[in-house]
Design a protein around this motif. Structure first.
Motif, PDB file in Angstrom:
ATOM      1  N   THR A  71       9.326   3.989   3.760  1.00 16.56           N
ATOM      2  CA  THR A  71       8.400   3.716   2.389  1.00 16.56           C
ATOM      3  C   THR A  71       7.680   4.596   2.144  1.00 16.56           C
ATOM      4  OG1 THR A  71       7.520   2.090   1.247  1.00 16.56           O
ATOM      5  CG2 THR A  71       6.442   2.297   3.349  1.00 16.56           C
ATOM      6  N   THR A  72       7.345   5.166   0.809  1.00 20.24           N
ATOM      7  CA  THR A  72       6.485   6.085   0.377  1.00 20.24           C
ATOM      8  C   THR A  72       6.008   5.503  -0.829  1.00 20.24           C
ATOM      9  OG1 THR A  72       7.974   7.995   1.278  1.00 20.24           O
ATOM     10  CG2 THR A  72       6.397   8.510  -0.497  1.00 20.24           C
ATOM     11  N   ASP A  73       4.559   5.610  -0.892  1.00 20.15           N
ATOM     12  CA  ASP A  73       3.793   5.043  -1.968  1.00 20.15           C
ATOM     13  C   ASP A  73       3.253   6.411  -2.674  1.00 20.15           C
ATOM     14  OD1 ASP A  73       3.889   2.679  -0.409  1.00 20.15           O
ATOM     15  OD2 ASP A  73       3.418   1.888  -2.281  1.00 20.15           O
ATOM     16  N   VAL A  74       3.321   6.580  -3.932  1.00 16.69           N
ATOM     17  CA  VAL A  74       2.760   7.643  -4.803  1.00 16.69           C
ATOM     18  C   VAL A  74       1.803   7.106  -5.821  1.00 16.69           C
ATOM     19  CG1 VAL A  74       3.005  10.072  -5.968  1.00 16.69           C
ATOM     20  CG2 VAL A  74       4.668   9.218  -4.134  1.00 16.69           C
ATOM     21  N   ASN A  75       0.775   7.339  -6.165  1.00 17.57           N
ATOM     22  CA  ASN A  75      -0.047   7.017  -7.236  1.00 17.57           C
ATOM     23  C   ASN A  75      -0.518   8.149  -7.945  1.00 17.57           C
ATOM     24  OD1 ASN A  75       0.146   4.208  -6.414  1.00 17.57           O
ATOM     25  ND2 ASN A  75      -1.794   4.379  -5.385  1.00 17.57           N
ATOM     26  N   ALA A  76      -0.232   8.355  -9.074  1.00 20.22           N
ATOM     27  CA  ALA A  76      -0.874   9.554  -9.906  1.00 20.22           C
ATOM     28  C   ALA A  76      -1.301   9.085 -11.100  1.00 20.22           C
ATOM     29  CB  ALA A  76       0.288  10.440 -10.077  1.00 20.22           C
ATOM     30  N   SER A  77      -2.472   9.866 -11.560  1.00 19.61           N
ATOM     31  CA  SER A  77      -3.046   9.412 -12.553  1.00 19.61           C
ATOM     32  C   SER A  77      -3.534  10.765 -13.343  1.00 19.61           C
ATOM     33  CB  SER A  77      -4.397   8.586 -12.531  1.00 19.61           C
ATOM     34  OG  SER A  77      -5.132   8.732 -13.637  1.00 19.61           O
ATOM     35  N   SER A  78      -3.335  10.933 -14.717  1.00 16.91           N
ATOM     36  CA  SER A  78      -3.746  12.043 -15.540  1.00 16.91           C
ATOM     37  C   SER A  78      -4.461  11.676 -16.799  1.00 16.91           C
ATOM     38  CB  SER A  78      -2.564  13.023 -15.676  1.00 16.91           C
ATOM     39  OG  SER A  78      -1.920  12.417 -16.737  1.00 16.91           O
TER      40      SER A  78
ATOM     41  N   ASN B  64      -4.999  13.408 -10.581  1.00 19.89           N
ATOM     42  CA  ASN B  64      -5.059  13.204  -9.143  1.00 19.89           C
ATOM     43  C   ASN B  64      -3.841  12.535  -8.847  1.00 19.89           C
ATOM     44  OD1 ASN B  64      -5.863  10.581 -10.318  1.00 19.89           O
ATOM     45  ND2 ASN B  64      -6.648  10.245  -8.058  1.00 19.89           N
ATOM     46  N   TYR B  65      -3.530  12.808  -7.555  1.00 25.11           N
ATOM     47  CA  TYR B  65      -2.508  12.139  -6.993  1.00 25.11           C
ATOM     48  C   TYR B  65      -2.684  11.676  -5.433  1.00 25.11           C
ATOM     49  CZ  TYR B  65      -0.495  16.033  -4.525  1.00 25.11           C
ATOM     50  OH  TYR B  65      -0.515  16.946  -3.575  1.00 25.11           O
ATOM     51  N   ASN B  66      -2.315  10.582  -4.885  1.00 26.87           N
ATOM     52  CA  ASN B  66      -2.437  10.184  -3.418  1.00 26.87           C
ATOM     53  C   ASN B  66      -0.853   9.816  -3.091  1.00 26.87           C
ATOM     54  OD1 ASN B  66      -5.121  10.458  -3.187  1.00 26.87           O
ATOM     55  ND2 ASN B  66      -5.293   8.714  -4.570  1.00 26.87           N
ATOM     56  N   PHE B  67      -0.514   9.983  -2.136  1.00 22.95           N
ATOM     57  CA  PHE B  67       0.873   9.760  -1.468  1.00 22.95           C
ATOM     58  C   PHE B  67       0.530   9.202  -0.103  1.00 22.95           C
ATOM     59  CE2 PHE B  67       3.076  12.396   1.416  1.00 22.95           C
ATOM     60  CZ  PHE B  67       2.710  13.945   0.957  1.00 22.95           C
ATOM     61  N   ILE B  68       1.091   8.181   0.392  1.00 20.35           N
ATOM     62  CA  ILE B  68       1.250   7.775   1.620  1.00 20.35           C
ATOM     63  C   ILE B  68       2.545   7.224   2.146  1.00 20.35           C
ATOM     64  CG2 ILE B  68       0.607   5.323   0.997  1.00 20.35           C
ATOM     65  CD1 ILE B  68      -1.099   5.577   3.821  1.00 20.35           C
ATOM     66  N   SER B  69       3.108   7.718   3.208  1.00 18.39           N
ATOM     67  CA  SER B  69       4.563   7.673   3.531  1.00 18.39           C
ATOM     68  C   SER B  69       4.496   7.065   4.926  1.00 18.39           C
ATOM     69  CB  SER B  69       5.208   8.798   3.346  1.00 18.39           C
ATOM     70  OG  SER B  69       6.595   8.921   3.694  1.00 18.39           O
ATOM     71  N   ALA B  70       5.235   6.111   5.463  1.00 16.28           N
ATOM     72  CA  ALA B  70       5.589   5.909   6.524  1.00 16.28           C
ATOM     73  C   ALA B  70       7.155   6.003   7.022  1.00 16.28           C
ATOM     74  CB  ALA B  70       5.278   4.281   6.780  1.00 16.28           C
ATOM     75  N   SER B  71       7.420   6.962   7.854  1.00 16.16           N
ATOM     76  CA  SER B  71       8.867   7.217   7.772  1.00 16.16           C
ATOM     77  C   SER B  71       9.576   6.463   9.054  1.00 16.16           C
ATOM     78  CB  SER B  71       9.024   8.657   8.645  1.00 16.16           C
ATOM     79  OG  SER B  71       8.626   8.472  10.174  1.00 16.16           O
ATOM     80  N   SER B  72       8.827   5.110   9.687  1.00 20.37           N
ATOM     81  CA  SER B  72       9.820   4.324  10.388  1.00 20.37           C
ATOM     82  C   SER B  72       8.795   2.999  10.348  1.00 20.37           C
ATOM     83  CB  SER B  72       9.675   5.154  11.762  1.00 20.37           C
ATOM     84  OG  SER B  72      10.757   4.692  12.508  1.00 20.37           O
ATOM     85  N   LEU B  73       9.639   2.056   9.716  1.00 22.90           N
ATOM     86  CA  LEU B  73       9.019   0.690   9.669  1.00 22.90           C
ATOM     87  C   LEU B  73       9.362  -0.149  10.785  1.00 22.90           C
ATOM     88  CD1 LEU B  73       9.121   0.284   5.738  1.00 22.90           C
ATOM     89  CD2 LEU B  73       6.945   0.985   7.033  1.00 22.90           C
ATOM     90  N   LYS B  74       8.500  -0.975  11.333  1.00 21.45           N
ATOM     91  CA  LYS B  74       8.995  -1.839  12.321  1.00 21.45           C
ATOM     92  C   LYS B  74       9.861  -3.298  11.823  1.00 21.45           C
ATOM     93  CE  LYS B  74       9.316  -2.664  16.679  1.00 21.45           C
ATOM     94  NZ  LYS B  74      10.049  -1.635  17.435  1.00 21.45           N
ATOM     95  N   ILE B  75       9.045  -3.988  11.092  1.00 21.29           N
ATOM     96  CA  ILE B  75       9.594  -5.123  10.624  1.00 21.29           C
ATOM     97  C   ILE B  75      10.584  -4.948   9.451  1.00 21.29           C
ATOM     98  CG2 ILE B  75       9.077  -7.584   9.675  1.00 21.29           C
ATOM     99  CD1 ILE B  75       7.897  -7.136  12.372  1.00 21.29           C
ATOM    100  N   PRO B  76      11.963  -5.280   9.419  1.00 14.68           N
ATOM    101  CA  PRO B  76      12.908  -4.879   8.510  1.00 14.68           C
ATOM    102  C   PRO B  76      12.124  -5.768   7.040  1.00 14.68           C
ATOM    103  CG  PRO B  76      13.982  -5.603  10.383  1.00 14.68           C
ATOM    104  CD  PRO B  76      12.644  -5.842  10.677  1.00 14.68           C
ATOM    105  N   ASP B  77      12.640  -5.063   6.087  1.00 20.56           N
ATOM    106  CA  ASP B  77      12.473  -5.518   4.621  1.00 20.56           C
ATOM    107  C   ASP B  77      10.825  -5.724   4.223  1.00 20.56           C
ATOM    108  OD1 ASP B  77      15.243  -6.074   4.536  1.00 20.56           O
ATOM    109  OD2 ASP B  77      15.141  -8.055   5.220  1.00 20.56           O
ATOM    110  N   LEU B  78       9.922  -5.337   5.214  1.00 23.42           N
ATOM    111  CA  LEU B  78       8.447  -5.419   4.843  1.00 23.42           C
ATOM    112  C   LEU B  78       8.043  -4.003   4.620  1.00 23.42           C
ATOM    113  CD1 LEU B  78       5.833  -6.581   4.694  1.00 23.42           C
ATOM    114  CD2 LEU B  78       5.680  -6.513   7.165  1.00 23.42           C
ATOM    115  N   TYR B  79       8.062  -3.606   3.206  1.00 23.03           N
ATOM    116  CA  TYR B  79       7.745  -2.162   2.791  1.00 23.03           C
ATOM    117  C   TYR B  79       6.411  -1.992   2.912  1.00 23.03           C
ATOM    118  CZ  TYR B  79      12.848  -2.269   2.446  1.00 23.03           C
ATOM    119  OH  TYR B  79      14.327  -2.528   2.767  1.00 23.03           O
TER     120      TYR B  79
END
Lengths: 1084, 493
Positions: free
Chosen positions: A535-542, A576-591
């Motif tokens: 999962t990857t989350d991106v927040n951006a604001s202008s 500005n923007y921030n992103f955070i990304s996890a390339s490998s999740l443990k519990i399925p379906d929990l993003y």
């Protein structure tokens, strides 16, 4: 009640009502001569008196006149004033004619300043709101397409929220922004907001094509300006409520050419190669290089495990006829999409006292199953005039939600790729394959061993790209009219766009049976074994704030009218923007990134810039037929070093109404008017993102490792002494109207942009991949012709209005840095969906599009197969083949393939009216461009493309080929066949590897819009008492396209993204679509 | 009129007032990226990138050198199997080296000169030679004197490869002097993730690189006097070469996290969920390698390859009848050790094989046989062979075994050394194996079995990268038409 209204109206017009007992009363109805509809708010004045009135909501007026000799004049904005002698009549019904070919319309020009058409020295095109939204576009840009010269709008993709690129008079900047500036209600607004504006809220748009408006709007206006004015009140003191509903169907217009003759084989060895070296059918292969279809019943895929009631597994295989399906399963994968749109608006008042509220809700589904988009808009606008104060406020809030399919779990491939990697005989839409939980459709059982079931990535939450965008724009201004020649206005504006994006891909798990790879295929299951979700989350604001001070001074001296505007502009940008990304999740379906193993990847960017501008704009008019307009502006920007941050740019233009100025022309009966104009403008432009004056270092390559940091130098070399680039534009033109029917406008322009700021790609041996510096010059030239014929034909109630617009535009690169022959134009980073390029000036992938000295811009450069390159040789241009293999060989030199920017554009806008019915048709031609259909390379690779079957998969003599002799001469090749005419040739030869193979003409004709509208006669509606207008329309967009036969791929308007690197298609788009639907609108 | 003037005055004050406030415009300080970083903080990233370059950038050479083969699970371009590649083929050798490595070492050198940090300066100089040698050995003439100057030299000219090689020695001499001169001065310590500030090891590394540079030229005619003179300088330095247990390995503290695992493990091994990455599936054992280790009873067979169904199997490079992964050996646990394994820049085995060859040629003093045996022992240790020293002794003591036993091979000890060097470099440094093959033709590697392989030779070089044709066209075209088989590196016979 009516009387009260009348009094209010009368008061509003500042006219006193005098009641004189012996006067008689005249009544009547004022209608439009065009369609007989009542005109509301027409001013009726008794000449020589202060008496007057206006028509009511039914177009009816009453006025008392003292005697029979009175003269009544009927005037209405946009219509020719008519005067009648009262005589003995008590009823005077009047049909007013819409003004045509008269040169005194007010145009909202730069900064909301109203100017008369006469005094404008540059080209301004106007499009009314109704003409924009006639065919139900959800995006304003689509409604502008093809309607005026000089404006090019390309929809670079389809999908639920397609990207558009908007240029005026072509490209000026090599790598910087070439898109037109958007100004909404006087506020400079980021172009992204175009997607959130409600087309039905638009009163009018003005398109300022040249760079002359730059003095007022600043640097960004060097690319021209799109001025959008939103609707104010109802046009009268009576409120109106407007409601409309529309529904549109969208379906795939056509697919790339797909072959229907050969089934699956990907070059497998035993047991899929018979004794004679013939390739046999491989039931699990993605590539279609197998034997010809013969209709026999064949297995599809591996054996799959089917769970039996007793808990055991049985092996089973789907069986399908080995022949192409009647309905192409690849096309059938894409479903019909639906767009529905509700609009409600409440408006009241007019001129400076008004209030308007509008709501819009758009719901869309996509042709890719489960893709959805929705948009909700609220817009409020109000104005009030009190004594010498005038104030306006406006606020628009918009929420957009998008939920579309992303890449697959394996290689992140798009849906289109996985669909195209399926042979013509595989029933992709068989319920057992569609159901990703069935043994035949799940990850372990899907027949294709190498690409996942496309239904997997469009189903449920498996692979989603989610976007939420909250956009707010607001403005407020206050003006004070000191004297009749001095007005001061201050306006503040703000926009904020916040995006919250999330990209999820589900985990993938396979059965032990599939992991065991029972057929030895080397399937995905045995390679991947299992894959965790990510999962990857991106927040951006202008955010942008602007403040404008405008002082307008316009005294009149005899025959001279003058107007001086002094202004001050302040602009603050914060992104500005921030992103955070996890390339490998443990519990399925929990993003959620907290549900990860390992460390997350994180990133942050903060960007600020400030700008101040001060300007003066002076115009001088003589006897309303000669005008001179001079302006100058100085900007100060935070983006450049103190030594370079201040820069000045002037502009001058002039216009003369020859038909008024030259007595001999004044009385030419057929000539309505003739105006000539011309101007020169210089604009300074900063094509620099924040913080680009110094080289930077960042932690990359895995750093930090715990406490161990490590920094590396950025691969771009920055220049601390960057200066503004300057565009100098020259424009001239004339407008002529004659016979009360024809209106012709012709413009010629030439702009030169010098000292461009370009991150040029450099030899890697310099230690950098790019260097950001001032260099290079580009020249853009063009001719625009707009011809309006109103009406072209008229028979009784039937008439036909037509307009034609033609644009010729060419940009040529005059020079680049030093001896550098060309530089690459990078594309955006398409994977994130966020245009980081714009945010931080870093660049995405290199493209095949270049700026090349002496060539048209943008220039497509690709490698080609080796050809005889001596023009003197009789075999010039022929392909040199290898005498042994019969294959062409690859020439590593990149060669010019043409420009991706059309040279000619032709737009046709036609409107047919008959009583209450009207039909509008908009068509467009673009020509003189090429496109690189990279998707063709993919189609050949998979063997599904129609070209790959053009020789029946037999060895063949390469057309127009020659063999090089020992002495360097060439002999035409008539006998050496290709070593292979099947998989090897189509997937591995120089033919396949050469980019030039997939270059086609990008020319096309498109039927952009068709709208058939029926307006229910008012007389019928009058009986309801409260419904005033009802109109029903049938609409269609992009119904038809004509293109050269060689372009078997896709819509030549498509591109990877909306960047300057236009003109490349690949599997990240989906097939072109057409839309048709209906619309119902009701006014109360 | 007075009114206008006063209003104009206010107006002028407004904008002049604002424009004069410079702090309003002083918002261009970069809050995202550092603009000034001391040299010692650039060093760790550069070293990590160098080690990553050596251990992950040469997948194609692992195929050509008989170590690996393509998996049957994937469809592979024929051009990757028949040596008929194009200009974009493995451009990273050029692009990564110049942009990510050399430019940073160059930056470190310049900053170190400015900050008067001779040790850091010497480290940068040494690593520049290490990096440039890879580029020259791949492309022959390359930009050198004009290189790394950014826009100052935007179309860098190409220098003669032999002249560049001669400058390597000059630079390494200078580095050696700086290491001596800088003693007691600023030492980057922990940020030196290669030798942790151990300057004596750096000096040995300098000499080892010198030896590598000189040995490349062993087959060139008329080079003896030059080489002897340089060897004398090595001798006079009195610091020797990297020896037993002296690996030039890098480890910044690898983590079990995507993007932070040891480069070889991350690229060819496993994801953090324990599942193989794609390159692990794509690259399988080559039958040539398997056969070599099997025939020599070499326990490293189990280090370099993983068993499949209890045995070791694979196919030759280019074989049409490829095996799916369920039937072919994967990369072995002796080189895929763990997520935090050291990244190998130059292994102790490689250094000892260089010394063994030099000793055998009489270039340096020392017993070639014992250096050879030490090299094998180091290789065993470096690939986690159980009881490595004993196993190695058992191995090289096998009587009469060709390609292994020093005494069994009477005629050509150089061939023996290079063959065993090849056996030790499996996936650890295939580039060095390619250089030896191009220099000496050892071992006699199989040519691709792909039927479209019309020229039965392993290429001598790569084409100049496409980026040069795009952005430095005249200079690259000035190098003439390059043929991958016949256009040789200057040191090739």
């Amino acid at each position: 009640m009516r009387k009260l209204l009348l009094i209010i109206s009368a008061l509003f017009f500042g006219l006193a009502i005098q009641s004189i007992a012996q006067d008689r009363q005249i009544t009547g109805k004022v209608t439009s001569s065009q369609d007989g509809s009542p005109l509301i708010g027409v001013s009726i004045a008794l000449k020589g008196s202060t008496k007057g009135t206006t028509t009511n909501a039914e177009g009816v007026y009453k006025i008392t006149v003292p005697s029979a000799n009175g003269l009544l004049s009927f005037s209405f904005i946009g219509f020719a004033t008519k005067t009648f002698t009262v005589g003995s009549r008590n009823v005077i019904n009047v049909a007013l004619q819409e003004k045509q070919n008269e040169l005194d319309e007010v145009v909202v020009g730069a900064f909301g300043l109203q100017k008369n058409e006469r005094e404008i020295g540059s080209s301004i095109a106007k499009i009314k709101g109704a003409d924009l939204s006639q065919a139900n576009p959800t995006n304003l840009a689509n409604g502008l397409t093809a309607k005026v010269s000089g404006l090019q709008i390309s929809t670079v993709n389809n999908g639920v929220n397609p990207g558009v690129s908007i240029t005026l008079r072509g490209n000026r900047s090599l790598l910087g922004n070439n898109q037109a500036l958007l100004v909404v209600d006087g506020i400079i607004t980021p172009q992204d907001f175009l997607a959130v504006l409600n087309p039905n809220d638009v009163e009018s748009t003005s398109i300022l094509k040249g760079s002359g408006a730059a003095a007022l709007y600043g640097s960004d206006a060097s690319n021209g300006v799109l001025v959008v004015n939103l609707k104010k009140g109802s046009g009268s003191e009576k409120p109106t409520i407007f409601y409309s509903y529309s529904a549109q169907n969208e379906s795939v217009a056509y697919m790339p050419g797909l072959q229907q003759q050969f089934g699956s084989n990907g070059g497998e060895g035993n047991p899929f190669l018979d004794k004679n070296g013939q390739r046999l059918y491989v039931p699990f292969e993605n590539q279609s290089f197998g034997p010809a279809y013969d209709g026999s019943l064949q297995p599809l895929g591996y054996g799959v495990q089917v769970l039996q009631p007793d808990g055991s597994y049985k092996l089973d295989t789907l069986k399908t006829p080995y022949s192409a399906l009647g309905v192409d399963p690849r096309k059938d994968f894409f479903k019909n999409a639906l767009t529905s749109q509700h609009d409600i608006a409440y408006r009241v008042g007019k001129d400076d006292n008004y209030f308007s509220l509008s709501l819009q809700q758009v719901n869309k589904t996509g042709i890719v199953p489960n893709d959805v988009y929705q948009r909700s808009n609220i817009s409020i606008k109000a104005g009030r005039k009190y004594d010498k104060f005038t104030t306006n406020i406006g606020l628009t809030y918009s929420y957009q939600y998008q939920n579309v399919a992303g890449g697959d779990f394996n290689q992140g491939r798009p849906v289109y790729w996985n669909v195209l990697n399926s042979p013509a005989h595989a029933p992709l839409n068989d319920p057992r394959i569609r159901d990703i939980n069935s043994p035949y459709g799940d990850l372990s059982g899907y027949f294709n061993a190498y690409y996942p079931n496309p239904w997997w990535q469009v189903s449920g939450e498996n692979s989603r790209v989610l976007g939420n965008n909250y956009a707010l724009r607001g403005h407020a201004d206050i003006a004070y009219q000191f004297t009749d020649w001095l007005k001061v206005l201050y306006r503040v504006g703000g926009t904020n766009s916040s995006s919250i994006g999330k990209v999820n891909v589900a985990n993938a798990a396979f059965s032990d049976y599939a992991i065991g790879d029972p057929w030895g295929a080397g399937n995905i299951a045995s390679s991947v074994v299992s894959k965790n979700a990510n999962t990857t989350d991106v927040n951006a604001s202008s955010t942008r704030f602007t403040g404008d001070l405008l002082i307008t001074i316009n005294p009149k001296f005899g025959d001279f009218e003058t107007s001086l505007t002094l202004g001050h502009h302040l602009q603050q940008d914060f992104n500005n923007y921030n992103f955070i990304s996890a390339s490998s999740l443990k519990i399925p379906d929990l993003y959620n990134v907290s549900n990860r193993i390992g460390e997350p990847a994180v990133g942050q960017g903060i960007y600020r810039s400030n700008l101040v501008g001060a300007f003066a704009d002076f115009s001088l008019g003589y006897k309303k037929f000669a005008f001179v307009h001079v302006s100058g502006r100085n900007d100060w920007t935070s983006l450049l070093s103190p030594a370079n941050r201040s820069f000045f740019y002037p502009a001058i233009d002039a216009s003369v109404i020859l038909s008024d100025a030259i007595p001999g022309l004044k009385n030419v009966s057929w000539l309505d008017y003739l105006k000539v104009r011309g101007g020169i403008a210089k604009v300074g432009n900063i094509n620099v993102s924040p913080y680009q004056l110094q080289n930077t270092y960042n932690q990359g390559g895995g750093f930090p490792f715990g406490g161990q940091v490590g920094f590396g130098q950025s691969s771009q070399q920055n220049d601390p002494n960057l200066k503004p680039e300057f565009t100098t534009g020259l424009e001239m033109g004339f407008e002529v109207a004659f016979l009360k029917k024809f209106n012709l406008e012709v413009s010629y322009y030439k702009t030169n942009t010098t000292n461009q700021t370009v991150p040029i790609q450099v030899s890697r041996a310099t230690g950098f991949t790019s260097a950001n510096l001032n260099t290079g010059e580009m020249q853009t030239r063009g001719v625009e012709v707009d011809l309006k014929i109103r009406p072209i034909v008229k028979f009784g109630d039937f008439y036909w209005d037509a307009s034609v617009n033609y644009s010729y535009n060419t940009s040529e690169v005059i020079s680049l840095y030093g001896d550098l022959p060309r530089l690459n134009i990078p594309q955006f980073n398409i994977n994130t969906g966020i245009n980081f390029t714009r945010l931080n000036g870093s660049f995405g992938n290199a493209s095949s599009v270049f700026a090349a000295v002496g060539q048209r811009y943008p220039a497509l450069y690709l490698n080609d197969v080796k050809r005889v390159d001596d023009p003197a040789n009789p075999n010039f241009g022929k392909v040199i083949i290898d005498p042994v293999s019969g294959y062409p060989t690859l020439d590593p030199t990149l060669k010019y393939q043409g420009s991706t920017q059309p040279l000619h554009r032709l737009g046709f806008v036609n409107t047919f009216h008959y009583k209450n019915t009207s039909l509008s048709i908009v068509a467009e031609y673009r020509g003189g461009a090429v496109i690189y259909n990279q998707i063709g390379n993919s189609l050949d690779f998979t063997g599904v493309g129609i070209n790959s079957a053009s020789n029946g998969r037999q060895n063949f003599v390469y057309p127009n080929s020659v063999i090089q002799n020992a002495d360097g001469t060439f002999t035409p090749n008539t006998s050496v066949s290709t070593r292979d005419g099947n998989l090897e040739f189509w997937t591995n030869s120089a033919y396949h590897n050469a980019g030039a193979t997939y270059v086609n003409s990008a020319d096309f004709w498109k039927l952009r819009e068709v709208a058939l509208t029926y307006t229910i006669p008012k007389a019928l509606l009058a009986k309801t008492g409260f419904i005033k207008d009802v109109a029903v329309s049938l609409t269609g967009r992009n119904l038809l396209m004509l293109r050269p036969k060689t372009n078997v791929y896709t819509d030549p308007e498509f591109s990877l993204d909306g960047s300057n690197a236009a003109g490349t298609t690949n599997e990240f788009q989906t097939p072109p679509t057409r839309m048709y639907g209906f619309r119902l609108s009701v006014g109360f | 009129m007075k009114k206008i003037i006063s209003i104009l005055g206010i107006f002028t004050l407004t904008f002049v007032g604002t424009s004069c406030k410079d702090d309003f415009f002083d918002v261009n300080t970069n809050p995202n990226d550092a603009v000034n970083v001391p040299a010692e903080l650039i060093l760790p990233a550069a070293l990590q990138n160098s080690a990553s370059y050596v251990s992950t950038n040469f997948q194609f050479l692992n195929l050509w050198m008989g170590y690996w083969n393509w998996s049957g699970n994937y469809s592979i371009n024929t051009s990757d199997k028949n040596y008929q590649f194009v200009n974009t083929f493995n451009n990273g050798i050029w692009n990564t080296q110049y942009v990510s490595l050399l430019s940073n070492y160059n930056g470190i050198e310049n900053k170190a000169i400015e900050a008067k940090q001779p040790l850091l300066q010497a480290m940068a100089k040494t690593m520049k030679v290490h990096g440039f040698q890879y580029v020259v050995d791949t492309y022959n003439n390359v930009p050198y004197t004009d290189a790394l100057k950014g826009t100052t030299s935007i179309l860098p000219k190409y220098d003669d490869a032999k002249t560049i090689y001669e400058d390597f020695i000059v630079q390494l001499d200078a580095a050696m002097d700086l290491f001596t001169k800088g003693a007691g001065g600023y030492n980057p310590g922990a940020n030196d993730i290669l030798f942790h500030g151990d300057i004596s090891k750096w000096k040995k590394f300098v000499n080892t690189l010198k030896l590598k540079v000189l040995l490349r030229q062993s087959e060139m005619a008329g080079r003896d006097i030059y080489i002897k003179a340089q060897l004398a300088k090595i001798k006079s330095s009195n610091v020797g070469f990297l020896g037993a247990d002296e690996n030039a390995n890098v480890n910044p503290g690898y983590l079990k996290s995507t993007g932070k695992q040891s480069p070889f493990w991350e690229t060819y091994g496993f994801g953090i969920n324990g599942q193989p990455v794609e390159a692990n599936n794509v690259n399988r054992a080559n039958l040539y390698g398997i056969t070599f280790y099997k025939q020599a009873n070499d326990p490293r067979l189990e280090a370099f390859y993983a068993p499949v169904g209890g045995a070791f199997d694979g196919r030759f490079f280019g074989d049409i009848d490829v095996l799916p992964n369920s039937k072919t050996s994967a990369i072995g646990p002796g080189i895929l050790k763990s997520f935090d394994q050291d990244a190998v820049l130059l292994g102790s085995h490689e250094s000892l094989f260089l010394q063994a060859e030099a000793a055998e040629r009489g270039w340096i003093t020392g017993d070639a046989k014992s250096l050879y045996q030490m090299a094998i022992t180091e290789s065993f240790k470096n690939t986690n062979v159980k009881d490595a020293t004993t196993a190695a002794t058992d191995y090289y003591s096998q009587i009469g075994l060709k390609n292994v036993s020093w005494d069994a091979t009477n005629a050509d000890k150089i061939a023996l050394i290079i063959t065993q060097k090849w056996a030790s470099l499996n996936a650890l440094n295939p580039f060095e194996a390619w250089c030896d093959y191009r220099r000496l033709g050892i071992p006699s590697l199989p040519i691709s079995k792909d039927p479209s392989t019309t020229i039965k030779k392993i290429p001598a070089r790569l084409f100049y990268p496409q980026s040069e044709f795009n952005y430095n066209a005249d200079n690259v075209k000035g190098q003439g038409t390059i043929n991958q088989f016949d256009s040789k590196i200057f040191w090739m016979r």
